[in-house]
Motif scaffolding. Structure first.
Motif, mmCIF file in Angstrom:
data_model
loop_
_atom_site.group_PDB
_atom_site.id
_atom_site.type_symbol
_atom_site.label_atom_id
_atom_site.label_comp_id
_atom_site.label_asym_id
_atom_site.label_seq_id
_atom_site.Cartn_x
_atom_site.Cartn_y
_atom_site.Cartn_z
ATOM 1 N N ALA A 59 0.830 -1.209 0.000
ATOM 2 C CA ALA A 59 0.000 0.000 0.000
ATOM 3 C C ALA A 59 0.860 1.252 0.000
ATOM 4 C CB ALA A 59 -0.924 -0.009 1.212
ATOM 5 N N GLY A 60 1.946 1.226 0.770
ATOM 6 C CA GLY A 60 2.859 2.372 0.767
ATOM 7 C C GLY A 60 3.491 2.590 -0.595
ATOM 8 N N ARG A 61 3.811 1.513 -1.264
ATOM 9 C CA ARG A 61 4.374 1.620 -2.614
ATOM 10 C C ARG A 61 3.349 2.198 -3.593
ATOM 11 N NH1 ARG A 61 9.106 -0.927 -3.796
ATOM 12 N NH2 ARG A 61 8.475 -1.164 -5.978
ATOM 13 N N ILE A 62 2.081 1.820 -3.439
ATOM 14 C CA ILE A 62 1.028 2.378 -4.294
ATOM 15 C C ILE A 62 0.953 3.891 -4.110
ATOM 16 C CG2 ILE A 62 -1.470 2.491 -4.644
ATOM 17 C CD1 ILE A 62 -1.553 -0.511 -3.993
ATOM 18 N N ALA A 63 1.045 4.342 -2.848
ATOM 19 C CA ALA A 63 0.999 5.784 -2.570
ATOM 20 C C ALA A 63 2.173 6.506 -3.219
ATOM 21 C CB ALA A 63 1.003 6.015 -1.059
ATOM 22 N N ALA A 64 3.380 5.962 -3.019
ATOM 23 C CA ALA A 64 4.572 6.595 -3.594
ATOM 24 C C ALA A 64 4.527 6.571 -5.118
ATOM 25 C CB ALA A 64 5.821 5.894 -3.089
ATOM 26 N N ARG A 65 4.065 5.445 -5.677
ATOM 27 C CA ARG A 65 3.982 5.319 -7.135
ATOM 28 C C ARG A 65 3.067 6.391 -7.718
ATOM 29 N NH1 ARG A 65 7.425 3.405 -9.686
ATOM 30 N NH2 ARG A 65 7.282 5.487 -10.555
ATOM 31 N N HIS A 66 1.955 6.646 -7.054
ATOM 32 C CA HIS A 66 1.009 7.639 -7.555
ATOM 33 C C HIS A 66 1.643 9.030 -7.582
ATOM 34 C CE1 HIS A 66 -2.979 9.178 -8.493
ATOM 35 N NE2 HIS A 66 -2.780 10.151 -7.612
ATOM 36 N N LEU A 67 2.377 9.389 -6.537
ATOM 37 C CA LEU A 67 3.010 10.708 -6.486
ATOM 38 C C LEU A 67 4.147 10.809 -7.490
ATOM 39 C CD1 LEU A 67 3.035 11.268 -2.615
ATOM 40 C CD2 LEU A 67 1.476 12.267 -4.303
ATOM 41 N N LEU A 68 4.934 9.752 -7.611
ATOM 42 C CA LEU A 68 6.035 9.771 -8.569
ATOM 43 C C LEU A 68 5.513 9.843 -10.004
ATOM 44 C CD1 LEU A 68 8.245 7.096 -6.813
ATOM 45 C CD2 LEU A 68 8.927 9.482 -7.213
ATOM 46 N N ASP A 69 4.462 9.100 -10.290
ATOM 47 C CA ASP A 69 3.889 9.126 -11.637
ATOM 48 C C ASP A 69 3.272 10.479 -11.959
ATOM 49 O OD1 ASP A 69 4.691 6.547 -12.052
ATOM 50 O OD2 ASP A 69 2.697 5.647 -11.843
ATOM 51 N N ALA A 70 2.902 11.240 -10.907
ATOM 52 C CA ALA A 70 2.370 12.585 -11.129
ATOM 53 C C ALA A 70 3.486 13.605 -11.319
ATOM 54 C CB ALA A 70 1.484 12.992 -9.952
ATOM 55 N N ILE A 90 -1.114 16.555 -1.506
ATOM 56 C CA ILE A 90 -1.226 15.745 -0.282
ATOM 57 C C ILE A 90 -2.017 14.488 -0.587
ATOM 58 C CG2 ILE A 90 -2.137 15.665 2.084
ATOM 59 C CD1 ILE A 90 -1.658 18.662 2.273
ATOM 60 N N LEU A 91 -1.464 13.361 -0.162
ATOM 61 C CA LEU A 91 -2.110 12.067 -0.350
ATOM 62 C C LEU A 91 -2.281 11.405 1.015
ATOM 63 C CD1 LEU A 91 -1.286 9.507 -3.139
ATOM 64 C CD2 LEU A 91 -1.575 8.725 -0.796
ATOM 65 N N GLY A 92 -3.483 10.901 1.299
ATOM 66 C CA GLY A 92 -3.769 10.302 2.598
ATOM 67 C C GLY A 92 -3.846 8.792 2.557
ATOM 68 N N LEU A 119 -11.796 20.295 1.035
ATOM 69 C CA LEU A 119 -11.575 21.206 -0.086
ATOM 70 C C LEU A 119 -10.079 21.502 -0.167
ATOM 71 C CD1 LEU A 119 -14.547 23.722 0.304
ATOM 72 C CD2 LEU A 119 -14.256 21.955 -1.451
ATOM 73 N N PRO A 120 -9.393 20.945 -1.146
ATOM 74 C CA PRO A 120 -9.893 20.027 -2.168
ATOM 75 C C PRO A 120 -10.133 18.631 -1.603
ATOM 76 C CG PRO A 120 -7.530 20.224 -2.359
ATOM 77 C CD PRO A 120 -7.936 21.208 -1.296
ATOM 78 N N ALA A 121 -10.918 17.827 -2.322
ATOM 79 C CA ALA A 121 -11.172 16.449 -1.909
ATOM 80 C C ALA A 121 -9.854 15.677 -1.885
ATOM 81 C CB ALA A 121 -12.161 15.787 -2.864
ATOM 82 N N LEU A 122 -9.718 14.813 -0.887
ATOM 83 C CA LEU A 122 -8.433 14.174 -0.605
ATOM 84 C C LEU A 122 -8.217 12.918 -1.458
ATOM 85 C CD1 LEU A 122 -5.936 14.279 1.308
ATOM 86 C CD2 LEU A 122 -7.223 12.748 2.838
ATOM 87 N N THR A 123 -7.121 12.913 -2.199
ATOM 88 C CA THR A 123 -6.655 11.679 -2.826
ATOM 89 C C THR A 123 -6.103 10.793 -1.718
ATOM 90 O OG1 THR A 123 -6.134 12.736 -4.925
ATOM 91 C CG2 THR A 123 -4.965 10.691 -4.424
ATOM 92 N N THR A 124 -6.437 9.507 -1.754
ATOM 93 C CA THR A 124 -6.076 8.658 -0.619
ATOM 94 C C THR A 124 -5.959 7.206 -1.050
ATOM 95 O OG1 THR A 124 -6.717 8.097 1.670
ATOM 96 C CG2 THR A 124 -8.495 8.303 0.064
ATOM 97 N N ARG A 133 -6.193 0.121 -3.036
ATOM 98 C CA ARG A 133 -6.154 0.836 -4.314
ATOM 99 C C ARG A 133 -6.138 2.336 -4.040
ATOM 100 N NH1 ARG A 133 -11.036 2.970 -6.346
ATOM 101 N NH2 ARG A 133 -12.783 2.725 -4.894
ATOM 102 N N ILE A 134 -5.676 3.078 -5.025
ATOM 103 C CA ILE A 134 -5.683 4.537 -4.932
ATOM 104 C C ILE A 134 -7.079 5.056 -5.242
ATOM 105 C CG2 ILE A 134 -5.079 4.995 -7.341
ATOM 106 C CD1 ILE A 134 -3.381 6.810 -4.458
ATOM 107 N N VAL A 135 -7.505 6.069 -4.497
ATOM 108 C CA VAL A 135 -8.761 6.764 -4.778
ATOM 109 C C VAL A 135 -8.373 8.180 -5.192
ATOM 110 C CG1 VAL A 135 -11.008 7.510 -3.899
ATOM 111 C CG2 VAL A 135 -10.004 5.354 -3.098
ATOM 112 N N GLY A 136 -8.381 8.444 -6.482
ATOM 113 C CA GLY A 136 -7.923 9.724 -6.995
ATOM 114 C C GLY A 136 -8.977 10.819 -6.854
ATOM 115 N N ARG A 137 -8.579 11.922 -6.223
ATOM 116 C CA ARG A 137 -9.472 13.086 -6.126
ATOM 117 C C ARG A 137 -8.679 14.331 -6.525
ATOM 118 N NH1 ARG A 137 -11.352 10.245 -1.149
ATOM 119 N NH2 ARG A 137 -13.224 9.092 -1.737
#
Length: 333
Positions: free
Chosen positions: A167-178, A268-270, A281-286, A322-326
């Motif tokens: 799960a931690g890798r999923i979080a990091a992957r999402h930020l790196l891919d962004a 910020i990712l939660g 506001l804004p809705a949290l990606t998590t 899974r990532i919940v993108g907001r």
């Protein structure tokens, strides 16, 4: 007709007499077992509702060895994640015909130990326990009670948890891919293995493909502690992984109150996907913690222990996330 006095509770004999059936058929109908026709069962249950018949749990337990009740012991109902989890566990229990007690231990180990002793005194058939920490505070009172532990690591108990490193890798992957390369981590309390694992999983990937701006810890609270406040504002990070949604929401509020824009100045990712995450506001990606699936698997393991011998005290179930993108993460560049 049964005595209508409010001091007298209708008995199974009253129900059988009122429904015009045998005592055995009345028992089969209310317990959902035995040989009784569906129309007869429906008639008996309708009469039971009309006369106010309720099963005597104590008498049932003495006869069958089971009370039909379970207990859910949680660490802190002020954290929005736990009411959502409690609802999921209650739904799973209800669908299987169990009643359930709920106890909040308020993050206090003495209250936790007392709660575990109390639910065993009540004679529950099993316990779903989300411990405060990776520590067995039961003092041996659960030795004869089926137990499933959620999320924590305590040897000797069946466990339902998450692949937190993944799960931690999923979080990091999402930020790196962004497009983020300088990324910070705000951990929750570090004496909890699941918290360390999610942050370790993220840190390894961040260091491999980017730069770790900081890694600090914070209580499970929207109140951001001084070391995290400084890191958020002065580290030069473009994104932060806050390893619990309550911390992420606190971080979001803190940077906004200091004039920064989320996500353009700081993404910020939660973690958890609590109901409030969608309302920020804004809705949290998590990262979604699958509460419904955790509840279902916990009840499956618990029921197996209740009816089977030997119990699956060493069973460990790890679920994916899974990532919940907001809107709180913004692509950089």
């Amino acid at each position: 007709m049964p005595d209508a006095s409010p001091t007298r509770r209708p008995t199974l004999k009253d129900l059988a007499r009122e429904a015009g059936v045998s005592l055995a058929s009345a028992s089969y109908a209310v317990n959902g077992n035995g040989s009784v026709g569906e129309q007869t069962r429906a008639h008996i249950l309708a009469v039971a509702q009309r006369i106010g018949y309720r099963q005597n749990i104590v008498a049932r337990a003495m006869k069958t060895g089971r009370s039909g009740t379970l207990a859910l012991v949680l660490p802190d109902l002020t954290n929005p994640f736990f009411p959502a989890l409690a609802q999921a566990v209650f739904r799973a229990a209800r669908s299987r015909g169990h009643a359930m007690f709920l106890i909040d231990t308020e993050g206090n180990e003495a209250l936790e130990a007392a709660a575990l002793a109390k639910v065993t005194d009540l004679g529950v058939d099993g316990v779903v326990w989300f411990p405060i920490r990776d520590k067995d505070t039961s003092q041996g009172v659960l030795s004869r009670t089926p137990v499933v532990v959620l999320d924590r690591t305590i040897p000797g108990y069946a466990t339902v948890g998450i692949d937190y490193v993944g799960a931690g890798r999923i979080a990091a992957r999402h930020l790196l891919d962004a497009g983020h390369r300088r990324i910070g981590i705000i951990s929750g309390p570090t004496d909890i293995a699941s918290m360390r694992d999610r942050c370790d999983g993220a840190e390894v990937l961040i260091r491999a493909e980017g730069e770790l701006a900081f890694r600090v810890s914070n209580a499970f609270s929207v109140d951001i502690e001084p070391q995290a406040q400084v890191a958020l504002l002065r580290s030069g990070a473009t994104a932060v992984f806050a390893a619990a949604d309550v911390i992420a929401i606190g971080a979001l509020r803190h940077v906004q109150s200091n004039g920064l824009h989320v996500p353009h100045d700081l993404s910020i990712l939660g973690f958890d996907d609590i109901p409030l995450a969608e309302q920020c506001l804004p809705a949290l990606t998590t990262i979604e913690l699958p509460a419904e699936e955790m509840a279902e698997r916990a009840l499956e393991l618990l029921e197996h222990q209740i009816v089977a011998a030997p119990p699956l005290s060493s069973a460990i179930v790890l679920l994916g996330t899974r990532i919940v993108g907001r809107s709180s993460v913004w692509p950089r560049g």
